[in-house]
Design an enzyme around this catalytic site. Structure first.
Site, PDB file in Angstrom:
ATOM      1  N   SER A 146      -5.743   5.785  -4.555  1.00  0.00           N
ATOM      2  CA  SER A 146      -6.759   4.863  -4.077  1.00  0.00           C
ATOM      3  C   SER A 146      -8.106   5.163  -4.765  1.00  0.00           C
ATOM      4  CB  SER A 146      -6.860   4.956  -2.554  1.00  0.00           C
ATOM      5  OG  SER A 146      -7.564   3.874  -2.012  1.00  0.00           O
ATOM      6  N   ARG A 212     -13.528  -0.103  10.022  1.00  0.00           N
ATOM      7  CA  ARG A 212     -12.255   0.600   9.878  1.00  0.00           C
ATOM      8  C   ARG A 212     -11.090  -0.281  10.313  1.00  0.00           C
ATOM      9  NH1 ARG A 212     -10.150   4.673   6.866  1.00  0.00           N
ATOM     10  NH2 ARG A 212      -8.686   5.978   8.014  1.00  0.00           N
ATOM     11  N   ASP A 299       1.957  -2.954  -1.590  1.00  0.00           N
ATOM     12  CA  ASP A 299       0.518  -2.690  -1.511  1.00  0.00           C
ATOM     13  C   ASP A 299      -0.254  -3.996  -1.667  1.00  0.00           C
ATOM     14  OD1 ASP A 299      -2.078  -1.720  -1.667  1.00  0.00           O
ATOM     15  OD2 ASP A 299      -1.541  -0.040  -2.972  1.00  0.00           O
ATOM     16  N   HIS A 328      -0.295  -0.010   1.244  1.00  0.00           N
ATOM     17  CA  HIS A 328      -1.142   0.919   0.493  1.00  0.00           C
ATOM     18  C   HIS A 328      -1.014   2.358   0.993  1.00  0.00           C
ATOM     19  CE1 HIS A 328      -4.470   2.197  -1.999  1.00  0.00           C
ATOM     20  NE2 HIS A 328      -5.157   2.605  -0.943  1.00  0.00           N
ATOM     21  N   ASP A 329      -0.902   2.532   2.296  1.00  0.00           N
ATOM     22  CA  ASP A 329      -0.830   3.879   2.871  1.00  0.00           C
ATOM     23  C   ASP A 329       0.446   4.629   2.512  1.00  0.00           C
ATOM     24  OD1 ASP A 329      -3.297   3.993   3.997  1.00  0.00           O
ATOM     25  OD2 ASP A 329      -2.646   3.704   6.067  1.00  0.00           O
TER      26      ASP A 329
END
EC number: 2.3.1.31
Length: 355
Positions: A146, A212, A299, A328-329
């Protein structure tokens, strides 16, 4: 300061690098001095060829054994019994490095909103100051995902022959409008907090919670939420996903500050390897080390197409892909796939970093 990780029997050393030399930033601004909090684990071997430098993501810290526990640690792929593992908290972050809440030596007061704009190139430059301080002429591997992947790519460009391998995970060579747009909506959420603008360490905290929550929607794939947040009963309100996102927002806001989040999200937006270097493809073509670019098929933030672009334009590029429902994680979750990909990469390049 020595820390004993709960996952490791080999002691981790945590230190502060104080740089009294001015750092000239891309914006034209100058940081007259700065500090970086960093950890090391393991020992530099006689050949000084076992350095693995780990670069964290947006809200990470200098303890990769915690957030990358499946990859780094005793009996893991990067093992401190074989490797000299370094990780430094990014400039602008709030885990011991110089950041907006740090004291401005020119005024004797915290920077707050006067903290200069940073780019990924600036962060890489600060890392290189630490490298020189540690007396390291050669780095075997720089690895990051990232934002960490963006910084790793910038650093690979400037390190030239001093770096053997760059491993860029779920990242890109230039920030896309999609990423910048997501980050901008998060900063808008912070701006909407009535405390934003005050000279207070907690300024923007509620806004950060919302930011967040917005970010979490981009870090995962929709199928992830369907799998883990679907309801088993008919409801009109109080959904699991709502509670989950609120919890994630509060969790980050209790450990991070809005000013650092603002600064580092701006740095992510700034990422453009080709800026003033003839364009992205031309800049990638000048990277001398071997590059492993790892994409994630689901992603939504840093697409696998962007990861593959990197491998296609560097002279010594390899592309591999993680298959996952976690979006993505997945680079923080799919350890078995990551280890297999890394092992294959080193073997294909006749490089036995694990021995």
């Amino acid at each position: 300061m020595n820390l004993q990780s709960p996952h490791l029997s080999i002691e981790m050393t945590q230190e502060i690098f104080y740089c009294k030399e001015a750092l000239h930033l891309e914006s034209g601004e100058i940081l007259p001095e700065f500090q970086l909090s960093f950890t090391t684990q393991g020992q530099l071997n006689d050949k000084k060829d076992n350095v693995v430098w780990v670069l964290h993501a947006l809200t990470g810290d200098a303890n990769p054994q915690e957030w990358w526990a499946g990859l780094i640690g005793e009996d893991k792929f990067y093992d401190p019994s074989r490797h000299f593992i370094i990780c430094a908290n990014f400039l602008g972050s709030c885990y011991g490095s110089t950041q907006p809440l740090s004291v401005n030596p020119g005024t004797g007061k915290p920077y707050y909103y006067d903290f200069p704009n940073l780019t990924t190139r600036d962060i890489a430059a600060s890392m290189d100051k630490l490298r020189l301080h540690l007396g390291l002429d050669q780095i075997d591997t720089v690895i990051g995902g990232s934002l960490g992947g963006q910084v790793a790519l910038e650093w690979a460009y400037t390190l030239k022959e001093r770096l053997n391998n760059a491993i860029i995970i779920a990242s890109n060579a230039k920030a896309s409008p999609w990423i910048i747009g997501f980050n901008e909506t998060q900063r808008m959420a912070i701006e909407s907090d009535q405390t934003w603008g005050s000279m207070d360490a907690k300024a923007g905290k509620k806004g950060l919670e919302t930011a967040r929550a917005i970010g979490m929607l981009s870090y995962r794939h929709p199928q992830t939420f369907i799998q883990h947040q679907s309801e088993t009963e008919e409801k009109r309100d109080n959904f699991k996903i709502s509670s989950y996102l609120r919890y994630q927002g509060m969790k980050l806001a209790n450990r991070f500050n809005a000013l650092s989040y603002w600064t580092l999200s701006k740095a992510m937006d700034s990422h453009d390897l080709g800026r003033a270097r003839g364009g992205t493809a031309a800049a990638l073509a000048k990277i001398q080390c071997k590059v492993l670019s790892i994409g994630i098929d689901t992603d939504l933030l840093f697409t696998f197409v962007e990861s593959r672009f990197i491998s296609l334009h560097v002279p010594k590029g390899t592309y591999r892909e993680i298959s996952s429902l976690y979006g993505h994680d997945a680079f923080l979750i799919e350890y078995e796939q990551l280890q297999y990909i890394l092992q294959s990469f080193y073997l294909e390049n006749n490089h036995s970093i694990r021995t």
